[in-house]
Enzyme design. Structure first.
Site, PDB file in Angstrom:
ATOM      1  N   LYS A 155      37.441  52.440  66.589  1.00  0.00           N
ATOM      2  CA  LYS A 155      36.419  52.567  67.622  1.00  0.00           C
ATOM      3  C   LYS A 155      36.610  53.887  68.355  1.00  0.00           C
ATOM      4  O   LYS A 155      37.595  54.078  69.081  1.00  0.00           O
ATOM      5  CB  LYS A 155      36.486  51.396  68.600  1.00  0.00           C
ATOM      6  CG  LYS A 155      35.381  51.433  69.648  1.00  0.00           C
ATOM      7  CD  LYS A 155      35.527  50.306  70.640  1.00  0.00           C
ATOM      8  CE  LYS A 155      34.472  50.390  71.726  1.00  0.00           C
ATOM      9  NZ  LYS A 155      34.713  49.404  72.789  1.00  0.00           N
ATOM     10  N   ASP A 186      41.693  54.314  74.735  1.00  0.00           N
ATOM     11  CA  ASP A 186      40.919  55.366  75.388  1.00  0.00           C
ATOM     12  C   ASP A 186      41.159  55.390  76.893  1.00  0.00           C
ATOM     13  O   ASP A 186      41.091  56.450  77.526  1.00  0.00           O
ATOM     14  CB  ASP A 186      39.430  55.162  75.117  1.00  0.00           C
ATOM     15  CG  ASP A 186      38.940  53.793  75.561  1.00  0.00           C
ATOM     16  OD1 ASP A 186      38.236  53.719  76.566  1.00  0.00           O
ATOM     17  OD2 ASP A 186      39.269  52.795  74.914  1.00  0.00           O
ATOM     18  N   TYR A 230      45.875  46.698  78.259  1.00  0.00           N
ATOM     19  CA  TYR A 230      44.887  47.153  79.233  1.00  0.00           C
ATOM     20  C   TYR A 230      44.996  46.391  80.553  1.00  0.00           C
ATOM     21  O   TYR A 230      45.015  46.984  81.638  1.00  0.00           O
ATOM     22  CB  TYR A 230      43.469  46.990  78.662  1.00  0.00           C
ATOM     23  CG  TYR A 230      42.395  47.304  79.677  1.00  0.00           C
ATOM     24  CD1 TYR A 230      42.002  48.618  79.913  1.00  0.00           C
ATOM     25  CD2 TYR A 230      41.798  46.294  80.437  1.00  0.00           C
ATOM     26  CE1 TYR A 230      41.032  48.911  80.866  1.00  0.00           C
ATOM     27  CE2 TYR A 230      40.836  46.581  81.389  1.00  0.00           C
ATOM     28  CZ  TYR A 230      40.464  47.891  81.596  1.00  0.00           C
ATOM     29  OH  TYR A 230      39.524  48.186  82.544  1.00  0.00           O
TER      30      TYR A 230
END
Length: 519
Positions: free
Chosen positions: A372, A300, A265
């Protein structure tokens, strides 16, 4: 063929082997390098606390002084504890203060001095690790006393006012309304600070600064809520950015339960140097493993910049890489909150079936991980009624596919920072869907050879092909070419590049020694 999707076990095994092949060179790189944040984390475990009058932590001042005198590649533990002995100073924070004033010089010890310095450093760092162990045991006792939520998925809700003293009542209100996990979103831009702010904070943009004192205050508040509600309420924050190892260490010391901790990320979305990130994330995951913290990965985010249908396989690839990196660092399956998201454009035909296929694929690839599941964000608009409906569909996928952690979607996503009333409505949505659907995941079985199975097989096949190509060219090259989230991040650029060093022959890190021995 196994499971509801009829996945080929041989193909799944090949996917994991290819992830290992792609990830191993990065692990080798991480094992042979250090960073300023890794070394600061070591000194935090050894007891360095506080900040100077300008707010710069003493641990930063101490590491900077050591690096100026002897460089980073030896590690800072031996030079620091050698200086403590030479200067006859009994407190490592006092040494940092003297070093900042220029009254202490550091050398890399040799012979008996090096042996003594290493022994002293290990003793001090071991005391910090024992504190993490005590906090983990404390969590275990509280979970046994108050119990876990009765349902899965756990309901995960965000607070983010910028003011820790405003976050606390909002978090407690959310817990009373049904939230099982409270995530305190970090202030925008904190991931690019190469230091951890000190003390309680009352200002932040779109989030609250992550500090040790803020961790302590929120943990104490949620412990009160746990007693009140008769169930253990978990706390989440961030171990990412330029201070990833320090955040993980502070989380362990203050008994946080989950930390956002993705391997890529910071590289993709904060332009942090790839090598810096991989070195930092390995150490941070070793700490998380010891602390019993569940990590939340960030796949995500890829779907906010890339198409959620065309690039679905890159999410699967990242999940497999995150799993490999996590296992190598000592994390167990129950600590792997691997991320995925409901981000397909709702106007795409069969979008709900596609979302079901992707979510079920993640569930079956990682059956023992508390996945998640992330709500729609990219295609949310100012139409809050449509947004609430989309969130309801997202919640339905979550219960149909047996997700482990469900982040509550907000109908006001991308419009305003949610009010308490917004959270109440969102939690009503979640409670209704989870309650009405009950054990629907037990009954939901896609048609053999049908749309959902075919889509899942296609995404897995594309993921295997991509992993094969990455293994041929290297993961760092793949990242540089924009494979994930269409962000191109070369290994010789990015923020934090100057804070990396290759290990010298006498490199010493007592924290890594202790953590790896435990594994």
């Amino acid at each position: 063929m196994t499971g509801k999707l009829g996945l080929d076990p041989a193909l799944v095994a090949r996917a994991r082997e290819l992830a290992r092949r792609a990830g191993q060179p990065v692990v080798d790189l991480a094992r042979s390098h250090t960073t300023v944040s890794v070394e600061r984390a070591v000194l935090r475990l050894a007891g360095v606390t506080g900040a100077d009058p300008d707010g710069i932590p003493w641990v930063n001042r101490l590491v900077d002084a050591v690096v100026a005198d002897v460089g980073l590649g030896h590690g800072v533990a031996a030079p620091v504890f050698d200086a403590l002995a030479r200067e006859q100073i009994g407190d490592v924070t006092l040494l940092a203060q003297k070093a900042a004033a220029g009254s202490v010089r550091f050398t890399q010890p040799t012979g008996k001095a090096a042996t003594a310095a290493r022994k002293a450093a290990r003793k001090a760092v071991a005391a910090g690790v024992r504190q993490i162990d005590r906090r983990r045991a404390e969590r275990d006792r509280l979970v046994k006393r108050y119990g876990d939520p009765k349902q899965r998925p756990w309901i995960y809700l965000i607070v983010a006012t910028g003011d820790i003293y405003e976050d606390i009542p909002q978090a407690q209100a959310a817990a009373r309304a049904g939230a099982d996990v409270i995530a305190v979103i970090r202030s925008t831009g904190q991931s690019l600070l190469d230091y951890v702010p000190e003390g309680a904070t009352r200002e932040g943009f779109a989030g609250t600064y992550a500090t040790q004192e803020n961790f302590r205050l929120m943990r104490a508040a949620l412990d009160e809520s746990s007693r009140e509600l008769g169930r253990y309420v978990r706390l989440t924050n961030y171990a990412s950015g330029l201070c990833m190892p320090e955040m993980a260490t502070l989380a362990g010391l203050e008994r946080l339960d989950m930390m956002l901790n993705d391997s890529m990320y910071g590289i993709l979305f904060r332009d942090i140097n790839p090598i810096r990130t991989f070195v930092d994330q390995r150490f941070s995951r070793q700490v998380h493993a010891r602390a019993g913290i569940i990590i939340n990965t960030g796949e995500d985010n890829y779907l906010t910049t890339a198409d959620a249908v065309d690039e679905a396989h890159t999410v699967t690839v990242s999940q497999l890489l995150n799993e490999y990196f996590a296992h190598e660092a000592g994390l167990a399956d129950w600590q792997l909150g691997l991320g995925h998201a409901f981000e397909i454009n709702p106007d795409v035909p069969e979008s709900f079936r596609l979302e079901l296929a992707h979510a079920l694929l993640a569930r079956e690839l990682f059956p023992d991980a508390p996945l998640k599941w992330m709500p729609p964000t990219k295609h949310m608009t100012g139409d809050v009624f449509r947004g609430n409906l989309l969130d309801g569909f997202f919640n339905l996928v979550g219960t149909m596919t047996g997700q482990g952690i469900l982040l509550v979607g907000m109908m006001t996503e991308a419009v305003v920072t949610p009010w308490l009333s917004d959270r109440d409505i969102a939690l009503q949505n979640v409670r209704y869907v989870l309650g009405a659907a009950g054990g629907l995941h037990e009954d939901f079985v896609p048609a053999p050879g049908g749309f959902i199975q075919q889509r899942a097989h296609r995404v897995l096949g594309e993921a295997v092909d991509l992993l094969d190509r990455i293994g041929d060219q290297s993961l760092l090259t793949a990242i540089a070419e924009g494979t994930f989230g269409i962000m191109k991040r070369p290994a010789d650029r990015g923020k934090g590049l100057d804070g990396i060093a290759k290990h010298e022959a006498d490199y010493y890190n007592p924290a890594t020694d202790i953590l790896e021995q435990a594994a």
